[in-house]
Design a protein around this motif. Structure first.
Motif, mmCIF file in Angstrom:
data_model
loop_
_atom_site.group_PDB
_atom_site.id
_atom_site.type_symbol
_atom_site.label_atom_id
_atom_site.label_comp_id
_atom_site.label_asym_id
_atom_site.label_seq_id
_atom_site.Cartn_x
_atom_site.Cartn_y
_atom_site.Cartn_z
ATOM 1 N N THR A 115 -17.600 -34.873 2.793
ATOM 2 C CA THR A 115 -17.775 -35.041 4.265
ATOM 3 C C THR A 115 -16.534 -34.831 5.179
ATOM 4 O O THR A 115 -16.583 -34.414 6.225
ATOM 5 C CB THR A 115 -18.680 -36.094 4.610
ATOM 6 N N CYS A 116 -15.378 -35.000 4.588
ATOM 7 C CA CYS A 116 -14.275 -35.052 4.923
ATOM 8 C C CYS A 116 -12.956 -34.810 4.152
ATOM 9 O O CYS A 116 -13.214 -35.244 3.190
ATOM 10 C CB CYS A 116 -13.928 -36.521 5.943
ATOM 11 N N ILE A 117 -12.009 -34.141 4.598
ATOM 12 C CA ILE A 117 -10.854 -34.005 3.841
ATOM 13 C C ILE A 117 -9.483 -34.266 4.557
ATOM 14 O O ILE A 117 -9.635 -33.979 5.972
ATOM 15 C CB ILE A 117 -10.838 -32.371 3.272
ATOM 16 N N ALA A 118 -8.653 -34.718 3.925
ATOM 17 C CA ALA A 118 -7.455 -34.897 4.576
ATOM 18 C C ALA A 118 -6.341 -34.456 3.586
ATOM 19 O O ALA A 118 -6.344 -34.559 2.170
ATOM 20 C CB ALA A 118 -6.981 -36.154 5.087
ATOM 21 N N VAL A 119 -5.077 -34.037 4.070
ATOM 22 C CA VAL A 119 -3.723 -33.701 3.190
ATOM 23 C C VAL A 119 -2.629 -34.497 3.823
ATOM 24 O O VAL A 119 -2.304 -34.515 4.781
ATOM 25 C CB VAL A 119 -3.232 -32.221 3.228
ATOM 26 N N ASP A 120 -2.002 -35.205 2.798
ATOM 27 C CA ASP A 120 -1.104 -36.040 3.231
ATOM 28 C C ASP A 120 0.204 -35.352 3.065
ATOM 29 O O ASP A 120 0.536 -34.393 2.579
ATOM 30 C CB ASP A 120 -0.993 -37.327 2.195
ATOM 31 N N ALA A 121 1.501 -36.045 3.525
ATOM 32 C CA ALA A 121 2.830 -35.477 3.410
ATOM 33 C C ALA A 121 3.208 -34.974 1.910
ATOM 34 O O ALA A 121 4.042 -34.375 2.075
ATOM 35 C CB ALA A 121 3.594 -36.644 3.995
ATOM 36 N N ALA A 122 2.588 -35.526 1.064
ATOM 37 C CA ALA A 122 3.099 -35.492 -0.355
ATOM 38 C C ALA A 122 2.236 -34.053 -0.772
ATOM 39 O O ALA A 122 2.370 -33.808 -1.974
ATOM 40 C CB ALA A 122 3.025 -36.601 -1.315
#
Length: 135
Positions: A115-122
């Motif tokens: 339902t949701c996706i995120a990409v972090d700094a790494a």
């Protein structure tokens, strides 16, 4: 800051659901009904649309049944676009380049329904899944 509706799709197959803005200021929008993603410039001009292989554009079906979640969308620091498609039998993660070319597709666990996706700094990809209560 501008707040409000600036573009109407006027098409029942283009129900905007999730958005992400890339480092160039382009807007990426996922469309729930058709499951396509659209890239718009800062003036809301359509630059391109994309849909992963195996998903029939304008029907949002896989294996004879409709996708049950709007595609979740996120851009990364390299301007790639990550999209999660949610279906109890065939959820998947797809990576597109800035031109809308599919460069990676990975199946997600059956019944995960992202339902949701995120990409972090790494550059790690984080996905929240409704049916399995997992991240």
């Amino acid at each position: 800051m501008n707040i409000g509706v600036t573009k109407e799709t006027n098409n029942i197959y283009n129900t905007p659901s999730c958005i992400s803005i890339d480092k160039y200021g382009d807007l990426w929008v996922s469309m729930y009904t058709s499951q396509i993603i659209a890239k718009l410039d800062s003036n809301m001009n359509l630059l391109l649309t994309a849909c992963p292989t195996g998903v029939t554009d304008l029907t949002a079906m896989f294996d004879g049944s409709f996708y049950v979640e709007p595609p979740a969308i996120e851009t990364d620091q390299n301007n790639n676009v990550w999209v999660c498609y949610g279906h109890p039998l065939s959820s998947m993660l797809v990576k597109f380049d800035t031109q809308g070319n599919e460069i990676l597709k990975a199946d997600l666990p059956m019944n995960s329904v992202p339902t949701c996706i995120a990409v972090d700094a790494a550059a790690d990809i984080w996905i929240a899944c409704r049916e399995t209560n997992e991240i």
